[in-house]
Design a protein around this motif. Structure first.
Motif, PDB file in Angstrom:
ATOM      1  N   LEU A  12       0.841  -1.196   0.000  1.00 39.71           N
ATOM      2  CA  LEU A  12       0.000   0.000   0.000  1.00 39.71           C
ATOM      3  C   LEU A  12       0.877   1.248   0.000  1.00 39.71           C
ATOM      4  O   LEU A  12       1.912   1.297   0.674  1.00 39.71           O
ATOM      5  CB  LEU A  12      -0.900   0.013   1.236  1.00 39.71           C
ATOM      6  N   ASN A  13       0.442   2.263  -0.756  1.00 40.81           N
ATOM      7  CA  ASN A  13       1.200   3.515  -0.754  1.00 40.81           C
ATOM      8  C   ASN A  13       0.812   4.368   0.451  1.00 40.81           C
ATOM      9  O   ASN A  13      -0.064   4.008   1.246  1.00 40.81           O
ATOM     10  CB  ASN A  13       0.994   4.272  -2.073  1.00 40.81           C
ATOM     11  N   ASP A  14       1.452   5.512   0.581  1.00 41.85           N
ATOM     12  CA  ASP A  14       1.254   6.360   1.765  1.00 41.85           C
ATOM     13  C   ASP A  14      -0.164   6.913   1.849  1.00 41.85           C
ATOM     14  O   ASP A  14      -0.738   7.012   2.943  1.00 41.85           O
ATOM     15  CB  ASP A  14       2.260   7.514   1.749  1.00 41.85           C
ATOM     16  N   ASN A  15      -0.738   7.276   0.700  1.00 41.45           N
ATOM     17  CA  ASN A  15      -2.108   7.812   0.708  1.00 41.45           C
ATOM     18  C   ASN A  15      -3.118   6.752   1.143  1.00 41.45           C
ATOM     19  O   ASN A  15      -4.060   7.043   1.901  1.00 41.45           O
ATOM     20  CB  ASN A  15      -2.465   8.335  -0.684  1.00 41.45           C
ATOM     21  N   GLU A  16      -2.927   5.540   0.661  1.00 42.95           N
ATOM     22  CA  GLU A  16      -3.835   4.452   1.047  1.00 42.95           C
ATOM     23  C   GLU A  16      -3.713   4.125   2.534  1.00 42.95           C
ATOM     24  O   GLU A  16      -4.717   3.879   3.208  1.00 42.95           O
ATOM     25  CB  GLU A  16      -3.530   3.219   0.196  1.00 42.95           C
ATOM     26  N   LYS A  17      -2.491   4.151   3.033  1.00 46.29           N
ATOM     27  CA  LYS A  17      -2.295   3.907   4.472  1.00 46.29           C
ATOM     28  C   LYS A  17      -2.935   5.007   5.311  1.00 46.29           C
ATOM     29  O   LYS A  17      -3.568   4.733   6.340  1.00 46.29           O
ATOM     30  CB  LYS A  17      -0.803   3.819   4.777  1.00 46.29           C
ATOM     31  N   GLU A  18      -2.775   6.241   4.866  1.00 48.61           N
ATOM     32  CA  GLU A  18      -3.380   7.356   5.594  1.00 48.61           C
ATOM     33  C   GLU A  18      -4.903   7.265   5.580  1.00 48.61           C
ATOM     34  O   GLU A  18      -5.574   7.534   6.586  1.00 48.61           O
ATOM     35  CB  GLU A  18      -2.918   8.672   4.978  1.00 48.61           C
ATOM     36  N   GLY A  19      -5.452   6.862   4.422  1.00 49.77           N
ATOM     37  CA  GLY A  19      -6.901   6.699   4.327  1.00 49.77           C
ATOM     38  C   GLY A  19      -7.421   5.612   5.257  1.00 49.77           C
ATOM     39  O   GLY A  19      -8.452   5.786   5.932  1.00 49.77           O
ATOM     40  N   LEU A  20      -6.717   4.491   5.315  1.00 45.00           N
ATOM     41  CA  LEU A  20      -7.118   3.414   6.227  1.00 45.00           C
ATOM     42  C   LEU A  20      -7.086   3.873   7.681  1.00 45.00           C
ATOM     43  O   LEU A  20      -8.012   3.604   8.460  1.00 45.00           O
ATOM     44  CB  LEU A  20      -6.185   2.212   6.049  1.00 45.00           C
ATOM     45  N   GLU A  21      -6.027   4.564   8.037  1.00 42.18           N
ATOM     46  CA  GLU A  21      -5.889   5.025   9.427  1.00 42.18           C
ATOM     47  C   GLU A  21      -7.000   5.996   9.803  1.00 42.18           C
ATOM     48  O   GLU A  21      -7.597   5.897  10.891  1.00 42.18           O
ATOM     49  CB  GLU A  21      -4.521   5.686   9.591  1.00 42.18           C
ATOM     50  N   ASN A  22      -7.315   6.928   8.905  1.00 38.48           N
ATOM     51  CA  ASN A  22      -8.370   7.911   9.186  1.00 38.48           C
ATOM     52  C   ASN A  22      -9.739   7.248   9.316  1.00 38.48           C
ATOM     53  O   ASN A  22     -10.540   7.606  10.192  1.00 38.48           O
ATOM     54  CB  ASN A  22      -8.401   8.963   8.076  1.00 38.48           C
ATOM     55  N   ILE A  23      -9.999   6.277   8.456  1.00 36.56           N
ATOM     56  CA  ILE A  23     -11.316   5.628   8.472  1.00 36.56           C
ATOM     57  C   ILE A  23     -11.491   4.785   9.733  1.00 36.56           C
ATOM     58  O   ILE A  23     -12.542   4.840  10.387  1.00 36.56           O
ATOM     59  CB  ILE A  23     -11.501   4.779   7.201  1.00 36.56           C
ATOM     60  N   PHE A  24     -10.486   4.025  10.094  1.00 36.91           N
ATOM     61  CA  PHE A  24     -10.596   3.212  11.307  1.00 36.91           C
ATOM     62  C   PHE A  24     -10.761   4.086  12.548  1.00 36.91           C
ATOM     63  O   PHE A  24     -11.531   3.760  13.457  1.00 36.91           O
ATOM     64  CB  PHE A  24      -9.364   2.320  11.457  1.00 36.91           C
ATOM     65  N   ARG A  25     -10.058   5.206  12.562  1.00 30.71           N
ATOM     66  CA  ARG A  25     -10.162   6.102  13.719  1.00 30.71           C
ATOM     67  C   ARG A  25     -11.549   6.732  13.805  1.00 30.71           C
ATOM     68  O   ARG A  25     -12.176   6.764  14.873  1.00 30.71           O
ATOM     69  CB  ARG A  25      -9.098   7.193  13.629  1.00 30.71           C
TER      70      ARG A  25
END
Length: 451
Positions: free
Chosen positions: A201-214
């Motif tokens: 996963l790239n950085d944007n996808e990782k950031e999106g996952l983190e924001n959604i889970f939070r």
């Protein structure tokens, strides 16, 4: 006289020795020891005399044999010795040579072992993946159908269900605060990462996952807590309405002059209101319980699926640096589950969260800079968890001071202004917490900062 004196002396010695012996068993052992010592002395004397005799006889025999040896035999033996020495000098021993080894033999063995290990790991990953997909088959199918319905509804737009489209749907749903839909996209993104382990996963996808889970966890906890508060709030409201109805009925009835009618009406109204209140309160209580139960079960199912998917992804990670992100996600999930549960389950997930946060922090210290945004977010969430959830106030303060010092010393090296601004936001919160917590714990403030 001498004979009598000797006997008396012997008797005295025996009496003294017998007085030393306290029991009959000791006397028997003493007697045995005396006999054994005597036998040993006799045997030693015999052996000594035999060795003396044998030694003398051997010396005599040797002298006789040496006397019979001729000078001719001595000379012959000397010549033979010389010849042997000469022969030994002539022998050419083969030198140890470093022969070239076949390189293919060892490399083939290593390749065979590595291929065998790769097959075993692939089989293990496949087994775990199939087990997880079968366990949460219904959940994953519902999430997959949600996106397929959206794709198939627009026949003119030809869209394939791949990682890029899933991420685009994830961004749109997160933008419009549809957290259930965005969670479905996030889980499908993790499944795609599991099915394609070579593409990280790239950085944007990782950031999106983190924001959604939070955000999903935050809103789920809010709805879970307010479902419980709604019951008590409505309970107070109904009690206030009852008091208002009672006062209204009393005032209305006092205007009439008929006391009999007043008492009858008051009794009838009170009985009717109490029955209605009991029914409404019980109904509201059941509704609130069912809502909380559904929220909790759904959230725990999603969290369990996310944790198991991430644990399976760990087996496919080749670079240790990438483990930081997934460890951080798991730690957050453990923390939120501990907030939703109680008693023994709560304690279990608190311990899991603490261990996972610590592991993620160690990985971040090895592979990331102190000014990295992901590292600072992890550190701040870990510090808050230690301070507020577990009550380790001094430990949280020490970690906060350490990370604040390391990251603030490198702020001047950052060139990107946006990155600096994000770092300053996190560090300013840390600075505020350090001042507040140090006043509470140490009765004084330890920081005097200007920014």
């Amino acid at each position: 006289m001498n004979y009598d004196n000797n006997n008396n002396n012997n008797l005295m010695r025996k009496k003294i020795q017998l007085n030393k012996i306290k029991s009959p068993k000791d006397f028997v052992q003493f007697k045995k020891s005396k006999t054994v010592e005597g036998n040993v002395k006799i045997k030693n004397n015999v052996l000594f005399n035999d060795t003396k005799k044998n030694g003398k006889e051997k010396i005599k025999n040797l002298s006789r044999t040496y006397q019979t040896i001729d000078a001719h035999t001595l000379n012959r033996s000397k010549k033979n010795k010389k010849k042997k020495i000469h022969y030994n000098n002539i022998i050419n021993h083969p030198k140890k040579t470093n022969l070239p080894l076949d390189e293919n033999t060892y490399s083939d063995e290593d390749n065979f072992i590595s291929e065998k290990l790769e097959k075993e790991t692939d089989e293990k990953i496949k087994y775990i993946k199939d087990k997880i997909l079968n366990k949460y088959k219904d959940l994953f199918e519902t999430y997959n159908n949600i996106i397929n319905v959206l794709i198939n509804s627009n026949e003119e737009i030809k869209v394939e269900l791949n990682r890029e489209t899933i991420y685009n749907f994830l961004k749109m749903s997160y933008k419009y605060a549809d957290y259930n839909y965005s969670l479905a996209c996030a889980i499908l993104l993790l499944i795609d990462r599991l099915n394609h382990p070579d593409i990280e996963l790239n950085d944007n996808e990782k950031e999106g996952l983190e924001n959604i889970f939070r955000s999903y966890s935050y809103h789920t906890i809010l709805s879970y807590k307010y479902a419980f508060k709604a019951y008590h709030h409505n309970d107070k409201g109904t009690n206030n309405n009852n008091d208002h109805n009672k006062s209204y009925n009393n005032n209305h009835n006092n205007n009439h002059n008929n006391n009999h009618n007043n008492n009858h009406n008051n009794h009838h109204n009170n009985h009717h209101n109490n029955n209605n209140n009991c029914i409404t309160l019980q109904v509201k209580k059941n509704i609130c319980k069912s809502i909380r139960h559904n929220i909790k079960n759904k959230f725990l199912l999603n969290s369990e699926a996310i944790i198991n998917l991430i644990n399976c992804i760990f087996y496919t990670i080749k670079d240790e640096r990438n483990k930081f992100f997934y460890t951080y996600l798991n730690a957050n999930q453990y923390k939120i589950i501990s907030d939703m549960t109680e008693t023994g389950v709560k304690y279990k997930y608190e311990q899991l969260a603490e261990r996972t946060f610590k592991r993620a922090l160690d990985l971040g210290m090895i592979y990331l800079k102190p000014t990295d945004i992901n590292f600072l977010n992890l550190a701040s969430s870990y510090i808050y968890f230690l301070y507020f959830n577990l009550g380790y106030e001094q430990k949280a303060l020490n970690i906060c001071i350490d990370i604040f010092d390391k990251s603030s010393n490198i702020l001047d090296e950052i060139e990107d202004k946006d990155h600096v601004h994000k770092c300053l936001e996190i560090l300013s919160k840390m600075r505020h917490n350090i001042k507040r917590w140090s006043k509470k714990l140490n009765k004084n403030s330890i920081l005097f900062l200007t920014f």
